[in-house]
Design an enzyme around this catalytic site. Structure first.
Site, PDB file in Angstrom:
ATOM      1  CG  ASP A  31      80.441  70.751  35.059  1.00 32.23           C
ATOM      2  OD1 ASP A  31      79.919  69.626  34.919  1.00 32.23           O
ATOM      3  OD2 ASP A  31      81.563  71.035  34.595  1.00 32.23           O
ATOM      4  CB  SER A  32      75.343  68.019  34.345  1.00 29.92           C
ATOM      5  OG  SER A  32      75.094  67.746  35.707  1.00 29.92           O
ATOM      6  CG  ASP A  89      81.354  69.012  38.654  1.00 28.48           C
ATOM      7  OD1 ASP A  89      82.543  68.688  38.777  1.00 28.48           O
ATOM      8  OD2 ASP A  89      80.646  68.685  37.676  1.00 28.48           O
ATOM      9  CE  LYS A 143      82.092  65.485  38.821  1.00 29.79           C
ATOM     10  NZ  LYS A 143      82.709  65.991  37.559  1.00 29.79           N
ATOM     11  CD  GLU A 193      84.901  67.490  33.682  1.00 24.08           C
ATOM     12  OE1 GLU A 193      85.505  67.719  32.606  1.00 24.08           O
ATOM     13  OE2 GLU A 193      83.668  67.596  33.802  1.00 24.08           O
ATOM     14  CD  GLU A 216      80.902  61.667  31.684  1.00 25.50           C
ATOM     15  OE1 GLU A 216      81.229  62.351  32.678  1.00 25.50           O
ATOM     16  OE2 GLU A 216      80.086  62.066  30.821  1.00 25.50           O
TER      17      GLU A 216
END
Ligand code: KIV
Length: 267
Positions: free
Chosen positions: A47-48, A86, A116, A118, A185
């Site tokens: 999602d970057s 993501d 993925k 978070e 991270e």
């Protein structure tokens, strides 16, 4: 299927045999093709994309539709690497049902092989639900950019004994919930080493030092394409922005001076 197609079993084998897992982000087909042909193990459509491609000031604004669009493009460029999508903010936070439905879209519509998410213990039921639906999940703890405001900003996590203990526990909870690997991270290298040593699943670090089982970085950072800011953990292997700027200026100057197009570019 491509010869030597990477699967989640390869990550497990690498951890067992001390090999290092390589992962990079991609958001479009040509970049995905290059990364795949370089032999990188896994491609993450992060999602970057929101920050390095779409121009948002955080990843929070990224939508499911944007992620699916970019995952589809990347899918068309990847034949060998393992492809992970993501899950964007609020696509899995509300309920297990939502999480499964949205994870399913990454697989069915975009051709991803895993997703993925978070978060630590707070997402463990989402992780289990998605895995029960047959979709592998990559966990992500430490600095979780989708909830950076709750963490007090983009800062290294696990510096205090309490926060380190929480991360160690979260890693164990996510492994138990069924994650096939964990992104760590922005955590101190020694803590990442401890989590990696405890874990039966591979850890993939970003700003988490050398003891992780693998490393992931944002491709636009390592090629110097996104240079709004450069995090400490990024190594720039190229400075592509300068090359692009030079090419664009050359085109402008040659067009304005009339030296382009030449006879060799004309019919
Ligand atoms: O969005 C992303 O690109 C990521 C990685 C950097 C781990 O989450």
């Amino acid at each position: 299927m491509a010869e030597n197609k990477v699967t989640i079993l390869d990550f497990k084998h690498k951890k067992e045999n001390g090999g290092k897992i390589t992962m990079l982000t991609a958001y479009d087909c040509p970049m995905a093709r290059l990364i795949d042909s370089a032999g990188i193990d896994a491609v993450l459509v992060g999602d970057s994309v929101g920050m390095v491609v779409l121009g948002y000031d955080s990843t929070v604004r990224v939508t499911m539709e944007e992620m699916i669009h970019h995952c589809k493009a990347v899918r068309r460029g990847v034949t060998r690497a393992f492809l992970i999508g993501d899950m964007p903010f609020m696509s899995y936070q509300v309920s297990d049902e939502d999480a499964v439905r949205n994870a399913g879209r990454f697989v069915k519509e975009a051709g991803c092989e895993a997703v993925k998410v978070e978060g630590g213990r707070e997402v463990s039921s989402r992780v289990s639900a998605i895995i029960d639906a047959g979709i592998p999940v990559l966990g992500h703890i430490g600095l979780t950019p989708q909830t950076a405001s709750k963490l007090g900003g983009y800062r290294v996590q696990g510096r205090s004994a309490e926060s380190a203990g929480r991360l160690i526990d979260d890693a164990a909870v996510l492994e138990k919930a069924g994650c096939f690997a964990l992104v760590l991270e922005c955590v101190p290298a020694s803590l990442a080493g401890k989590i990696t040593g405890n874990a039966g699943i591979p850890t993939i670090g970003i700003g988490a030092g050398r003891h992780c089982d693998g490393q992931v970085l944002v491709t636009h950072d390592i090629i110097g394409y996104f240079d709004k800011f450069i995090p400490k953990f990024v190594k720039q292997y190229a400075k592509i922005s300068g090359t692009i700027l030079e090419a664009v200026r050359d085109f402008k100057n040659e067009t304005e001076s009339g030296s382009f197009p030449g006879d060799e570019h004309s019919f």
